[in-house]
Design a protein around this motif. Structure first.
Motif, PDB file in Angstrom:
ATOM      1  N   GLY A  36       0.814  -1.202   0.000  1.00  0.00           N
ATOM      2  CA  GLY A  36       0.000   0.000   0.000  1.00  0.00           C
ATOM      3  C   GLY A  36       0.847   1.251   0.000  1.00  0.00           C
ATOM      4  O   GLY A  36       2.070   1.196  -0.137  1.00  0.00           O
ATOM      5  N   PRO A  37       0.209   2.415   0.156  1.00  0.00           N
ATOM      6  CA  PRO A  37       0.969   3.668   0.244  1.00  0.00           C
ATOM      7  C   PRO A  37       1.965   3.613   1.392  1.00  0.00           C
ATOM      8  O   PRO A  37       1.732   2.942   2.401  1.00  0.00           O
ATOM      9  CB  PRO A  37      -0.127   4.716   0.498  1.00  0.00           C
ATOM     10  CG  PRO A  37      -1.380   4.089  -0.011  1.00  0.00           C
ATOM     11  CD  PRO A  37      -1.244   2.625   0.259  1.00  0.00           C
ATOM     12  N   THR A  38       3.079   4.311   1.229  1.00  0.00           N
ATOM     13  CA  THR A  38       4.130   4.296   2.244  1.00  0.00           C
ATOM     14  C   THR A  38       4.485   5.710   2.656  1.00  0.00           C
ATOM     15  O   THR A  38       4.425   6.647   1.865  1.00  0.00           O
ATOM     16  CB  THR A  38       5.393   3.592   1.711  1.00  0.00           C
ATOM     17  OG1 THR A  38       5.746   4.173   0.442  1.00  0.00           O
ATOM     18  CG2 THR A  38       5.152   2.104   1.518  1.00  0.00           C
ATOM     19  N   LYS A  39       4.860   5.855   3.926  1.00  0.00           N
ATOM     20  CA  LYS A  39       5.303   7.141   4.444  1.00  0.00           C
ATOM     21  C   LYS A  39       6.751   7.382   4.015  1.00  0.00           C
ATOM     22  O   LYS A  39       7.594   6.499   4.137  1.00  0.00           O
ATOM     23  CB  LYS A  39       5.201   7.177   5.961  1.00  0.00           C
ATOM     24  CG  LYS A  39       3.781   7.060   6.497  1.00  0.00           C
ATOM     25  CD  LYS A  39       2.946   8.280   6.125  1.00  0.00           C
ATOM     26  CE  LYS A  39       1.556   8.187   6.743  1.00  0.00           C
ATOM     27  NZ  LYS A  39       0.719   9.392   6.363  1.00  0.00           N
ATOM     28  N   ALA A  40       7.018   8.553   3.517  1.00  0.00           N
ATOM     29  CA  ALA A  40       8.365   8.889   3.048  1.00  0.00           C
ATOM     30  C   ALA A  40       8.884  10.115   3.783  1.00  0.00           C
ATOM     31  O   ALA A  40       8.118  10.982   4.199  1.00  0.00           O
ATOM     32  CB  ALA A  40       8.351   9.147   1.553  1.00  0.00           C
ATOM     33  N   LYS A  41      10.211  10.166   3.914  1.00  0.00           N
ATOM     34  CA  LYS A  41      10.888  11.326   4.478  1.00  0.00           C
ATOM     35  C   LYS A  41      11.812  11.925   3.427  1.00  0.00           C
ATOM     36  O   LYS A  41      12.461  11.185   2.683  1.00  0.00           O
ATOM     37  CB  LYS A  41      11.702  10.932   5.705  1.00  0.00           C
ATOM     38  CG  LYS A  41      10.877  10.449   6.888  1.00  0.00           C
ATOM     39  CD  LYS A  41      11.776  10.091   8.060  1.00  0.00           C
ATOM     40  CE  LYS A  41      10.960   9.625   9.259  1.00  0.00           C
ATOM     41  NZ  LYS A  41      11.846   9.272  10.415  1.00  0.00           N
ATOM     42  N   GLY A  42      11.870  13.236   3.395  1.00  0.00           N
ATOM     43  CA  GLY A  42      12.742  13.888   2.436  1.00  0.00           C
ATOM     44  C   GLY A  42      13.046  15.306   2.846  1.00  0.00           C
ATOM     45  O   GLY A  42      12.669  15.749   3.936  1.00  0.00           O
TER      46      GLY A  42
ATOM     47  N   GLY B 277      10.996  14.205  -5.784  1.00  0.00           N
ATOM     48  CA  GLY B 277      12.226  13.622  -6.290  1.00  0.00           C
ATOM     49  C   GLY B 277      13.049  12.825  -5.306  1.00  0.00           C
ATOM     50  O   GLY B 277      12.541  12.264  -4.328  1.00  0.00           O
ATOM     51  N   GLY B 278      14.353  12.810  -5.552  1.00  0.00           N
ATOM     52  CA  GLY B 278      15.247  11.866  -4.915  1.00  0.00           C
ATOM     53  C   GLY B 278      15.891  12.290  -3.622  1.00  0.00           C
ATOM     54  O   GLY B 278      16.646  11.517  -3.037  1.00  0.00           O
ATOM     55  N   TYR B 279      15.614  13.512  -3.126  1.00  0.00           N
ATOM     56  CA  TYR B 279      16.130  13.890  -1.813  1.00  0.00           C
ATOM     57  C   TYR B 279      15.252  13.244  -0.746  1.00  0.00           C
ATOM     58  O   TYR B 279      14.743  13.887   0.168  1.00  0.00           O
ATOM     59  CB  TYR B 279      16.093  15.408  -1.616  1.00  0.00           C
ATOM     60  CG  TYR B 279      16.965  16.255  -2.515  1.00  0.00           C
ATOM     61  CD1 TYR B 279      17.714  15.723  -3.561  1.00  0.00           C
ATOM     62  CD2 TYR B 279      17.027  17.637  -2.323  1.00  0.00           C
ATOM     63  CE1 TYR B 279      18.499  16.533  -4.372  1.00  0.00           C
ATOM     64  CE2 TYR B 279      17.805  18.456  -3.127  1.00  0.00           C
ATOM     65  CZ  TYR B 279      18.535  17.898  -4.153  1.00  0.00           C
ATOM     66  OH  TYR B 279      19.297  18.710  -4.956  1.00  0.00           O
ATOM     67  N   THR B 280      15.055  11.953  -0.867  1.00  0.00           N
ATOM     68  CA  THR B 280      14.108  11.223  -0.032  1.00  0.00           C
ATOM     69  C   THR B 280      14.659   9.844   0.304  1.00  0.00           C
ATOM     70  O   THR B 280      15.629   9.381  -0.314  1.00  0.00           O
ATOM     71  CB  THR B 280      12.754  11.059  -0.759  1.00  0.00           C
ATOM     72  OG1 THR B 280      12.979  10.515  -2.059  1.00  0.00           O
ATOM     73  CG2 THR B 280      12.043  12.386  -0.916  1.00  0.00           C
ATOM     74  N   ASP B 281      14.009   9.179   1.251  1.00  0.00           N
ATOM     75  CA  ASP B 281      14.489   7.856   1.639  1.00  0.00           C
ATOM     76  C   ASP B 281      14.091   6.764   0.664  1.00  0.00           C
ATOM     77  O   ASP B 281      14.774   5.743   0.559  1.00  0.00           O
ATOM     78  CB  ASP B 281      14.031   7.506   3.056  1.00  0.00           C
ATOM     79  CG  ASP B 281      12.515   7.562   3.238  1.00  0.00           C
ATOM     80  OD1 ASP B 281      11.785   7.880   2.271  1.00  0.00           O
ATOM     81  OD2 ASP B 281      12.059   7.295   4.368  1.00  0.00           O
ATOM     82  N   HIS B 282      12.976   6.954  -0.081  1.00  0.00           N
ATOM     83  CA  HIS B 282      12.592   5.958  -1.087  1.00  0.00           C
ATOM     84  C   HIS B 282      11.713   6.601  -2.152  1.00  0.00           C
ATOM     85  O   HIS B 282      11.220   7.721  -1.987  1.00  0.00           O
ATOM     86  CB  HIS B 282      11.899   4.755  -0.441  1.00  0.00           C
ATOM     87  CG  HIS B 282      10.492   5.013   0.035  1.00  0.00           C
ATOM     88  ND1 HIS B 282      10.202   5.696   1.198  1.00  0.00           N
ATOM     89  CD2 HIS B 282       9.285   4.661  -0.491  1.00  0.00           C
ATOM     90  CE1 HIS B 282       8.881   5.758   1.374  1.00  0.00           C
ATOM     91  NE2 HIS B 282       8.308   5.140   0.351  1.00  0.00           N
ATOM     92  N   ILE B 283      11.542   5.881  -3.253  1.00  0.00           N
ATOM     93  CA  ILE B 283      10.774   6.395  -4.386  1.00  0.00           C
ATOM     94  C   ILE B 283      10.084   5.230  -5.087  1.00  0.00           C
ATOM     95  O   ILE B 283      10.546   4.083  -5.006  1.00  0.00           O
ATOM     96  CB  ILE B 283      11.680   7.175  -5.373  1.00  0.00           C
ATOM     97  CG1 ILE B 283      10.861   7.999  -6.369  1.00  0.00           C
ATOM     98  CG2 ILE B 283      12.661   6.235  -6.082  1.00  0.00           C
ATOM     99  CD1 ILE B 283      11.694   9.002  -7.177  1.00  0.00           C
ATOM    100  N   VAL B 284       8.974   5.520  -5.759  1.00  0.00           N
ATOM    101  CA  VAL B 284       8.234   4.522  -6.536  1.00  0.00           C
ATOM    102  C   VAL B 284       8.190   5.005  -7.975  1.00  0.00           C
ATOM    103  O   VAL B 284       7.751   6.124  -8.250  1.00  0.00           O
ATOM    104  CB  VAL B 284       6.812   4.330  -5.979  1.00  0.00           C
ATOM    105  CG1 VAL B 284       6.027   3.342  -6.847  1.00  0.00           C
ATOM    106  CG2 VAL B 284       6.860   3.842  -4.533  1.00  0.00           C
ATOM    107  N   VAL B 285       8.653   4.159  -8.909  1.00  0.00           N
ATOM    108  CA  VAL B 285       8.835   4.570 -10.306  1.00  0.00           C
ATOM    109  C   VAL B 285       8.341   3.468 -11.243  1.00  0.00           C
ATOM    110  O   VAL B 285       8.530   2.275 -10.968  1.00  0.00           O
ATOM    111  CB  VAL B 285      10.341   4.835 -10.587  1.00  0.00           C
ATOM    112  CG1 VAL B 285      10.557   5.243 -12.049  1.00  0.00           C
ATOM    113  CG2 VAL B 285      10.876   5.914  -9.655  1.00  0.00           C
ATOM    114  N   ARG B 286       7.741   3.853 -12.354  1.00  0.00           N
ATOM    115  CA  ARG B 286       7.355   2.884 -13.390  1.00  0.00           C
ATOM    116  C   ARG B 286       8.588   2.126 -13.867  1.00  0.00           C
ATOM    117  O   ARG B 286       9.637   2.720 -14.150  1.00  0.00           O
ATOM    118  CB  ARG B 286       6.700   3.622 -14.555  1.00  0.00           C
ATOM    119  CG  ARG B 286       6.121   2.693 -15.628  1.00  0.00           C
ATOM    120  CD  ARG B 286       5.365   3.492 -16.668  1.00  0.00           C
ATOM    121  NE  ARG B 286       4.791   2.623 -17.692  1.00  0.00           N
ATOM    122  CZ  ARG B 286       4.021   3.043 -18.694  1.00  0.00           C
ATOM    123  NH1 ARG B 286       3.711   4.331 -18.788  1.00  0.00           N
ATOM    124  NH2 ARG B 286       3.542   2.200 -19.579  1.00  0.00           N
TER     125      ARG B 286
END
Length: 362
Positions: free
Chosen positions: A14-20, A143-152
């Motif tokens: 499911g959706p995830t909490k991200a930090k950035g 963008g990528g100044y984060t702990d994780h990302i979801v990409v096609r």
């Protein structure tokens, strides 16, 4: 290295909490932010980010220099990390793979440009890695100044085995931006090539030009950069402020890669091109001063531009860099040092690219 782990589908992720780190306004520093990444779609890859490069475009977008920034904005389009989950339809990537993401994360995948491997020129407009509406949900990408990302999955490149993961991130922008025009215009063995400007883009232009077999000269306004240029593989250095040096180099080059990131006169550089020579501009994105038509007509010269390449060309660039041991020159920083890095970037006080090490805290 890839693992044998089974892919995880959208139904189980499911959706995830991200930090950035991002900013709320053009006059505000970047600060820690929390937000939500989307649930995994069938064709998505979830990536734990380990390194993120800092590009001039990040700074311009954060400060709304080009207009159109939608706040809050979280920059970063030079991304390296580990796959943590994949959608049910994904076959190219597995949990545990080391992968990379560049300046775009989606496109229509059906128009002539996308089918030809030029997704960046998608007829419907590609979805950029940040500050761009998601094609399906309309949410603004972060963008990528984060702990994780979801990409096609199509927009996720493989980092070849054995590469130094800490130095790969800038290849996803500075690398492909300079590699693409060299490939498009046949730079190779015997090409007499010049690179204007020795910065984040220029230093990669030197390295890639040398790797492809060209004889490379750096053109700079800074005498102190001569030693650096030769250490990177350049055979010669020309000071553009020295009229005698510029005159002596008239009609010398087949190809000029112009990486200067601000508007500037180009007539002087055009005079350095020989018959049917080409200058390609990859740095300046705002209005440029005009030039004298005779500078093109005489010697059959041409001037053009180039953006990043498509996904196939980006993977080709990564594979070449792995084969030849080509990496950008980088300075590693912690995430909480990003505002200082931005100020240094404005002063050209980096040789030649900042990379954020996510292991040092976010």
């Amino acid at each position: 290295m890839a693992t044998t782990a089974e892919p995880r589908s959208e139904a189980t992720t499911g959706p995830t909490k991200a930090k950035g780190w991002g900013t709320d306004a053009p006059d505000q520093p970047l600060r820690p932010m929390e937000f939500e990444r989307r649930a995994l779609r069938d064709d998505d890859v979830a990536i734990q980010i380990t390194y993120a490069g800092i590009c001039h475009s990040d700074l311009h977008t954060a400060r709304n220099d080009w207009a159109g920034t939608q706040y809050p904005v979280i920059p970063g389009h030079e991304i390296v990390g580990k796959v943590t989950a994949v959608g049910s339809a994904v076959t190219r990537h597995r949990v545990g793979d080391t992968v990379a993401v560049g300046c775009m994360v989606d496109s229509c995948m059906a128009c002539d440009q996308c089918l030809d491997g030029w997704e960046v020129f998608c007829r419907e407009g590609c979805t950029q890695t940040y500050n761009s509406p998601d094609r399906r949900s309309g949410e603004i990408t972060k963008g990528g100044y984060t702990d994780h990302i979801v990409v096609r999955d199509h927009f996720v490149c493989k980092v070849p085995d054995g590469m130094d993961e800490a130095k790969v991130a800038p290849l996803l922008c500075a690398g492909i931006t300079t590699y693409s025009p060299l490939r498009q215009y046949g730079v190779g063995q015997g090409t007499k090539m010049a690179v204007v400007g020795l910065g984040g883009l220029g230093h990669m232009g030197v390295k890639l030009g040398v790797a492809l077999g060209a004889s490379v000269t750096i053109i700079t306004t800074t005498p102190e950069k001569g030693e650096d240029a030769r250490a990177l593989g350049a055979e010669d250095v020309i000071l553009s402020t020295d009229a005698a040096q510029m005159e002596a180099a008239a009609t010398r080059f087949d190809f000029i890669l112009n990486t200067v990131p601000v508007p500037h006169e180009i007539d002087g550089y055009l005079s350095l091109l020989g018959r049917s020579g080409r200058m390609v501009i990859v740095g300046a994105l705002t209005q440029m001063p005009g030039f004298v038509g005779a500078s093109l007509i005489w010697w059959n010269r041409a001037v053009g531009g180039s953006a990043i390449g498509g996904i196939p060309e980006t993977q080709e660039m990564l594979d070449l860099c792995a084969e030849k041991g080509i990496y950008p020159e980088v300075e590693m920083i912690a995430m909480n040092e990003v505002n200082e890095a931005y100020e240094r970037l404005l002063k050209n006080d980096v040789r030649y690219r900042f990379v954020i090490d996510m292991a040092r805290g976010i």
